[in-house]
Design an enzyme around this catalytic site. Structure first.
Site, short mmCIF file in Angstrom:
data_model
loop_
_atom_site.label_atom_id
_atom_site.label_comp_id
_atom_site.label_asym_id
_atom_site.label_seq_id
_atom_site.Cartn_x
_atom_site.Cartn_y
_atom_site.Cartn_z
N ASP A 8 0.64 -1.44 -0.11
CA ASP A 8 0.36 -0.13 0.15
C ASP A 8 1.02 1.45 -0.11
O ASP A 8 2.08 0.59 0.14
CB ASP A 8 -0.95 0.38 1.00
CG ASP A 8 -0.50 0.66 2.75
OD1 ASP A 8 0.69 0.53 2.58
OD2 ASP A 8 -1.57 -0.07 3.81
N HIS A 9 0.21 2.24 -0.44
CA HIS A 9 1.31 3.15 0.29
C HIS A 9 1.97 4.08 1.62
O HIS A 9 3.47 4.60 1.21
CB HIS A 9 -0.03 5.05 0.39
CG HIS A 9 -0.73 5.15 1.20
ND1 HIS A 9 -1.59 3.94 1.66
CD2 HIS A 9 -0.51 4.90 2.70
CE1 HIS A 9 -2.23 4.34 2.86
NE2 HIS A 9 -1.70 5.44 3.74
N CYS A 65 3.39 -2.70 4.42
CA CYS A 65 2.61 -1.60 4.40
C CYS A 65 3.17 -0.79 5.84
O CYS A 65 4.79 -1.92 5.98
CB CYS A 65 0.81 -2.30 4.70
SG CYS A 65 1.04 -3.40 6.20
N THR A 67 2.83 -1.43 8.95
CA THR A 67 3.04 -2.80 9.80
C THR A 67 3.93 -3.76 9.66
O THR A 67 4.53 -4.57 9.95
CB THR A 67 2.92 -2.96 11.21
OG1 THR A 67 1.00 -2.90 10.15
CG2 THR A 67 2.64 -1.20 12.16
N GLY A 68 2.78 -3.89 8.46
CA GLY A 68 2.72 -5.35 7.76
C GLY A 68 2.68 -6.50 8.75
O GLY A 68 1.74 -6.89 7.70
N ILE A 69 0.61 -5.52 9.26
CA ILE A 69 0.18 -6.12 9.55
C ILE A 69 -0.99 -6.52 8.96
O ILE A 69 -1.55 -7.80 8.93
CB ILE A 69 -0.60 -5.85 10.74
CG1 ILE A 69 1.44 -6.11 11.75
CG2 ILE A 69 -1.26 -6.83 11.99
CD1 ILE A 69 0.76 -4.88 13.40
N GLY A 70 -1.65 -5.90 8.91
CA GLY A 70 -2.65 -5.79 8.25
C GLY A 70 -2.95 -5.93 6.20
O GLY A 70 -3.49 -7.24 6.30
N HIS A 98 10.00 -23.60 9.37
CA HIS A 98 9.42 -24.95 9.87
C HIS A 98 7.64 -24.30 9.66
O HIS A 98 7.30 -25.16 9.77
CB HIS A 98 9.54 -24.19 11.47
CG HIS A 98 10.58 -24.50 12.34
ND1 HIS A 98 10.37 -24.74 13.46
CD2 HIS A 98 11.75 -24.85 11.88
CE1 HIS A 98 11.33 -24.88 13.85
NE2 HIS A 98 12.29 -25.71 12.95
N ARG A 132 9.40 -33.31 10.90
CA ARG A 132 7.89 -33.22 11.94
C ARG A 132 6.73 -32.15 12.15
O ARG A 132 6.22 -32.09 12.07
CB ARG A 132 8.85 -33.28 13.21
CG ARG A 132 9.67 -31.34 13.42
CD ARG A 132 9.83 -31.75 15.01
NE ARG A 132 10.77 -30.53 15.50
CZ ARG A 132 11.76 -30.36 15.23
NH1 ARG A 132 12.45 -31.01 14.80
NH2 ARG A 132 12.15 -29.13 15.53
N HIS A 133 8.17 -30.73 11.01
CA HIS A 133 7.24 -29.94 10.41
C HIS A 133 6.32 -30.27 9.34
O HIS A 133 5.22 -29.45 9.02
CB HIS A 133 7.88 -28.37 9.85
CG HIS A 133 9.31 -28.53 11.44
ND1 HIS A 133 8.75 -27.99 12.62
CD2 HIS A 133 10.49 -28.85 11.25
CE1 HIS A 133 10.35 -28.05 13.08
NE2 HIS A 133 11.11 -27.99 12.44
#
Length: 148
Positions: A8-9, A65, A67-70, A98, A132-133
């Site tokens: 995004d911007h 973005c 924060t990278g969260i959204g 993993h 295992r992963h």
């Protein structure tokens, strides 16, 4: 290797710099936007990159973005996507080895640009360990198949 990238911007400046960096490393880039610093809504760009990876147009994706969260939440709504928000190299290594993450999410307002390059290098060069992963990734896929 083809990498889809989008922002995004709030991540536009890093997207442009990351594109240059990846091209210098001989990666092929598929730019899914945004194409200017004008305000836009991040879910569209997270989805576009995610669809590119899910449909095998690109092997990996990078989304940015503020924060990278959204943008990572939006990308993870696409079936087959495991987008990981990473703020350091250890997280990038674990996301790949993993969790078999196929999209890296970054926050332009959270980490420095050189640090972003280091995280990208680790993410793109770390193989999935399997073992295992694999069972755990399969459990994630089972949840996805039941809910998406």
């Amino acid at each position: 290797m083809k990498i889809a990238i989008g922002s995004d911007h709030g991540g536009f400046f890093y997207k442009e710099k990351i594109k240059e960096y990846l091209k210098s490393q001989k990666y092929e880039i598929i730019d899914k936007g945004t194409y200017s610093p004008e305000p836009v809504d991040y879910p569209y760009f997270g989805e576009e990159v995610a669809k590119s990876v899910a449909e095998k147009e690109a092997e990996f994706g990078i989304i940015i973005c503020g924060t990278g969260i959204g943008i990572s939440i939006a990308a993870n709504k696409v079936k087959g996507i495991r987008a990981a928000l990473c703020t350091n190299e250890f997280m990038a290594r674990m996301a790949r080895s993993h969790n078999d993450a196929n999209i890296l999410a970054l926050g332009q307002r959270v980490i420095g640009l050189d640090h972003a390059f280091a995280i990208i290098d680790v993410f793109l060069n770390t193989p999935f360990e399997g073992g295992r992963h694999e069972r755990r990734v399969k459990l994630i896929l089972d949840i996805e198949n039941q809910n998406l």
